[in-house]
Design an enzyme around this catalytic site. Structure first.
Site, PDB file in Angstrom:
ATOM      1  N   SER A 127       2.356   5.065  -2.883  1.00  0.00           N
ATOM      2  CA  SER A 127       1.762   4.142  -1.919  1.00  0.00           C
ATOM      3  C   SER A 127       0.260   4.340  -1.845  1.00  0.00           C
ATOM      4  O   SER A 127      -0.254   5.451  -2.051  1.00  0.00           O
ATOM      5  CB  SER A 127       2.378   4.392  -0.535  1.00  0.00           C
ATOM      6  N   TYR A 152       4.297   9.613   6.610  1.00  0.00           N
ATOM      7  CA  TYR A 152       4.739   8.756   5.509  1.00  0.00           C
ATOM      8  C   TYR A 152       3.866   8.986   4.279  1.00  0.00           C
ATOM      9  O   TYR A 152       4.363   9.179   3.165  1.00  0.00           O
ATOM     10  CB  TYR A 152       4.679   7.290   5.930  1.00  0.00           C
TER      11      TYR A 152
END
Length: 348
Positions: A127, A152
C-alpha cells in the site's frame, strides 16, 4: 495458467479474477467474506464470477493455518496473487487485532504455503500507506519507509519485510505492489469516493477531512488490474540479494480532495454540502506515485483520467441503486450459503 487469488470477493480481487478469466486463465479464489463492510456487496461480486467454468471459489480465512495448508496440499497453483487483508486506516485504531490476525499471521501462513508448495511467483498487495510520514514527492520505491503513521501501514511494511526474508532464505519469487487510492465500479463502501457519491445523491452532507487540503493519487481499478496482469509473468530473479521486487501502481497525478469532490459533483449533477473537519489520526497530507520502475519493466503506467473513472463509478452506482442494491437499500435479501470446506465449481 492456474492462479490463486486471495480476497477474491474484494474490490481488486473481483476485477482481477474477471480479467484473468476473460483471458483464459483458471482462477481459484478464496475469501473469508468478513463483515468489515456489507457482505452482500462481496456476494454480488462473487455471483458474477461463480458461473464461469474456469472459476472455483472456497470460503476460507487465510488466518486458518490448517485449512490453508490443506488447500495447498490438495490444489496446484502456478502463481498466487495475495489481496486478502484487513483494510482501512481508521479502523485499525479501533480493532488492531483484526490486522494482526489477517495481515500478519495470515500473511505468514501464505508465505509458508507458497514455500512448501514451490509456488513460481507470489504477487501481493502492499500500500502507498507505507510511505507514512515521508515528505519527498513523488514517492519512490527506493525511499525509506520506516515511519508508518498507522497500524495498517505498519502491517503492510511488515509484509514487504517478511516477503523479502522468504525470497532470500528460500528463493521464493515475490513481488509487492504498493497501490495508490484505488477507485472504480464495484468499489468499497468504506472509501471516501463511495461515501461522497452516496451522501450527495441522498442530499446529505459529506465529511471533508483536513478541510479538503489533502492530495491523493487516485488510481482507477482497470489500471491497477493492468499493472498486476503485466507483472504476473515477470518473475523476479536473483539480480540482487533475493528474487524480490517492489513496484508502485499509482496514477502519478495527485489531486486535492476539493478538486476530487468537484469532479464527483459534475458527474452527479449535484452540489455537495461539505462538513469541513481537521486531519484524522493515521491520515497523511499527500500521496504521489513514482512509477518509473513500472514503466521501465513492463511498459505501462496508469493513465485513466479522474473524470472518466468517476463517471464510470457514478454510472455503476446508479445502476446498482436502480437494481435495489442491498448495499444502498435496506430490503432483506437471501445470502448464498458458501461452503466452509468444499470448493464450489459451477459450469456456465
Amino acid at each position: 495458467m492456474k492462479v490463486l487469488i486471495t480476497g477474491v470477493a474484494g474490490f481488486i480481487g473481483y476485477h482481477l479474477a474477471a480479467r484473468l478469466l476473460q483471458e483464459g486463465s483458471k482462477v481459484y479464489g478464496i475469501d473469508n467474506l468478513n463483515s468489515y463492510y456489507d457482505v452482500r456487496l462481496k456476494e454480488a461480486r462473487l455471483a458474477r464470477l461463480v458461473p464461469h467454468p474456469q472459476f472455483t471459489f472456497r470460503h476460507l480465512d487465510i488466518a486458518r493455518r490448517p485449512a490453508m495448508f490443506e488447500l495447498f496440499e490438495s490444489e496446484s497453483f502456478d502463481c498466487v496473487v495475495h489481496l486478502a487483508a484487513q483494510a482501512g486506516v481508521r479502523y485499525s485504531l479501533k480493532n488492531p487485532f483484526a490486522y494482526v490476525d489477517s495481515n500478519l499471521s495470515g500473511f505468514v501462513n501464505l508465505l509458508e504455503c507458497c514455500r512448501t508448495s514451490g509456488i513460481g511467483h507470489l504477487v501481493y498487495a502492499s500500500s502507498s500507506s507505507v510511505y507514512g510520514a515521508n515528505t519527498k514527492a513523488p514517492f519512490s520505491v527506493s525511499d525509506n519507509v520506516d515511519h508508518p503513521v498507522s497500524l495498517y501501514a505498519a502491517t503492510k511494511k511488515a509484509n514487504e519485510l517478511m516477503a523479502h526474508a522468504y525470497s532470500h532464505l528460500y528463493a521464493l519469487p515475490t513481488t509487492g505492489l504498493r497501490f495508490f487510492t484505488v477507485y472504480g465500479p464495484w468499489g468499497r463502501p468504506d472509501m471516501a469516493y463511495f461515501k461522497f457519491v452516496q451522501a450527495i445523491e441522498a442530499g446529505k452532507p459529506i465529511d471533508v477531512y483536513n478541510h479538503g487540503h489533502m492530495q491523493r493519487d487516485f488510481t482507477y481499478i482497470d489500471d491497477i488490474v493492468e499493472g498486476i496482469v503485466r507483472l504476473l509473468p515477470r518473475v523476479p530473479t536473483h539480480a540482487g540479494a533475493a528474487p524480490y521486487r517492489i513496484y508502485n501502481i499509482g496514477n502519478h497525478q495527485p489531486v486535492s480532495l476539493i478538486e476530487f469532490i468537484e469532479v464527483i459533483e459534475q458527474a452527479l449533477g449535484k452540489r455537495a454540502v461539505k462538513n469541513l473537519l481537521p486531519m484524522q489520526p493515521g491520515d497523511v497530507p499527500a500521496t504521489c506515485a513514482d512509477v518509473d520502475d513500472l514503466m521501465r519493466e513492463v511498459g505501462f503506467k496508469p493513465s485513466t483520467p479522474l473524470t472518466v473513472g468517476i463517471e464510470r463509478f457514478v454510472c455503476w452506482y446508479r445502476d446498482y441503486l436502480s437494481a435495489a442494491s442491498p448495499v444502498v437499500r435496506t430490503t432483506t435479501t437471501v445470502r448464498p450459503r458458501w461452503p466452509a470446506v468444499a470448493p464450489v465449481e459451477v459450469a456456465g
